[in-house]
Design a protein around this motif. Structure first.
Motif, PDB file in Angstrom:
ATOM      1  N   ASN A 181       0.860  -1.173   0.000  1.00  0.00           N
ATOM      2  CA  ASN A 181       0.000   0.000   0.000  1.00  0.00           C
ATOM      3  C   ASN A 181       0.902   1.230   0.000  1.00  0.00           C
ATOM      4  O   ASN A 181       1.722   1.403   0.905  1.00  0.00           O
ATOM      5  N   SER A 183       1.248   5.568  -0.575  1.00  0.00           N
ATOM      6  CA  SER A 183       0.572   6.860  -0.648  1.00  0.00           C
ATOM      7  C   SER A 183       1.616   7.965  -0.712  1.00  0.00           C
ATOM      8  O   SER A 183       2.654   7.895  -0.049  1.00  0.00           O
ATOM      9  N   SER A 189      -1.114  10.917  -4.532  1.00  0.00           N
ATOM     10  CA  SER A 189      -1.434   9.674  -5.245  1.00  0.00           C
ATOM     11  C   SER A 189      -1.477   8.528  -4.255  1.00  0.00           C
ATOM     12  O   SER A 189      -0.819   8.557  -3.213  1.00  0.00           O
ATOM     13  N   ASP A 190      -2.256   7.522  -4.580  1.00  0.00           N
ATOM     14  CA  ASP A 190      -2.380   6.316  -3.752  1.00  0.00           C
ATOM     15  C   ASP A 190      -2.402   5.113  -4.674  1.00  0.00           C
ATOM     16  O   ASP A 190      -3.091   5.116  -5.703  1.00  0.00           O
ATOM     17  N   GLU A 191      -1.669   4.084  -4.281  1.00  0.00           N
ATOM     18  CA  GLU A 191      -1.609   2.879  -5.095  1.00  0.00           C
ATOM     19  C   GLU A 191      -1.560   1.647  -4.202  1.00  0.00           C
ATOM     20  O   GLU A 191      -1.056   1.705  -3.072  1.00  0.00           O
ATOM     21  N   GLN A 192      -2.092   0.554  -4.731  1.00  0.00           N
ATOM     22  CA  GLN A 192      -2.010  -0.742  -4.061  1.00  0.00           C
ATOM     23  C   GLN A 192      -1.504  -1.772  -5.072  1.00  0.00           C
ATOM     24  O   GLN A 192      -1.801  -1.679  -6.269  1.00  0.00           O
ATOM     25  N   LEU A 193      -0.737  -2.716  -4.566  1.00  0.00           N
ATOM     26  CA  LEU A 193      -0.166  -3.735  -5.443  1.00  0.00           C
ATOM     27  C   LEU A 193      -0.182  -5.080  -4.731  1.00  0.00           C
ATOM     28  O   LEU A 193       0.243  -5.195  -3.574  1.00  0.00           O
TER      29      LEU A 193
END
Length: 202
Positions: A181, A183, A189-193
């Motif tokens: 997770n 940010s 921006s926010d991203e999850q992988l």
């Protein structure tokens, strides 16, 4: 230069790197530097503080680790500091820990990355800009703010955490599953992988 120490289960490391002549030429930045010079209002130092050409850099890294076989913890900090230029001062750090149970390893990591702009060129332009008549300020404003934008292009203030597990299902193979997770506040921006991999050793 790398220094490594081991005492009573703890491992320590210190890395220091010095770059004496570093250049990174981007056409857009070269054009900006040329535009600043052509105004005749600013010293060459302003251009030198903007362009990462013939600069030096200092790289520092420090880490510590403790491994008790059934569990472990480690932390690391790094800094990249280039002479005043469009390259930010970059600081990164993380702490990670995990436990081992039979053939499984469960781990958790938390890290941060910060990129602080070096405003030397912009700060040197402001007194000249502020001292101009309003009409001249209006003509010069795009160049001043373009310089500010160039310095802030790599700005970063991010954090992330990783939760994962590793299964050593064979002496020469392991299955890894991780969730990340991420940010970032600058820019936002926010991203999850979610990732999965198999490591093989031949």
């Amino acid at each position: 230069m790398n220094f490594n120490f081991v005492t009573s289960g703890f491992e320590y490391g210190l890395n220091i790197g010095i770059v004496t002549d570093f250049s990174y030429e981007l056409p857009a930045q070269l054009g900006l530097g040329n535009a600043i010079s052509q105004t005749g209002l600013f010293t060459q130092q302003v251009v030198d503080d903007l362009l990462p050409i013939n600069d030096s850099a200092l790289l520092i890294g420090a880490n510590v680790k403790y491994d008790a076989e059934k569990w472990f913890i480690l932390a690391e900090y790094t800094r990249i500091d280039v002479d005043p230029s469009s390259f930010n001062i970059q600081d990164s750090a993380f702490v990670s820990g995990g436990i081992r149970y039979h053939d499984f390893t469960f781990h958790l990591t938390y890290g941060i990355d910060k990129g602080e702009p070096q405003y030397d060129a912009y700060d040197a332009m402001l007194p000249v800009y502020n001292g101009l008549p309003p009409a001249n300020q209006a003509a010069l404003a795009p160049l001043v703010f373009e310089t500010q934008a160039a310095l802030e292009a790599q700005q970063e203030d991010s954090a992330y955490y990783i939760i994962g597990t590793r299964w050593d299902f064979h002496p020469s193979a392991a299955l890894k599953l991780e969730y990340t997770n991420y940010s970032n506040d600058k820019p936002s921006s926010d991203e999850q992988l979610l990732s999965m991999a198999i490591d093989l050793v031949f």
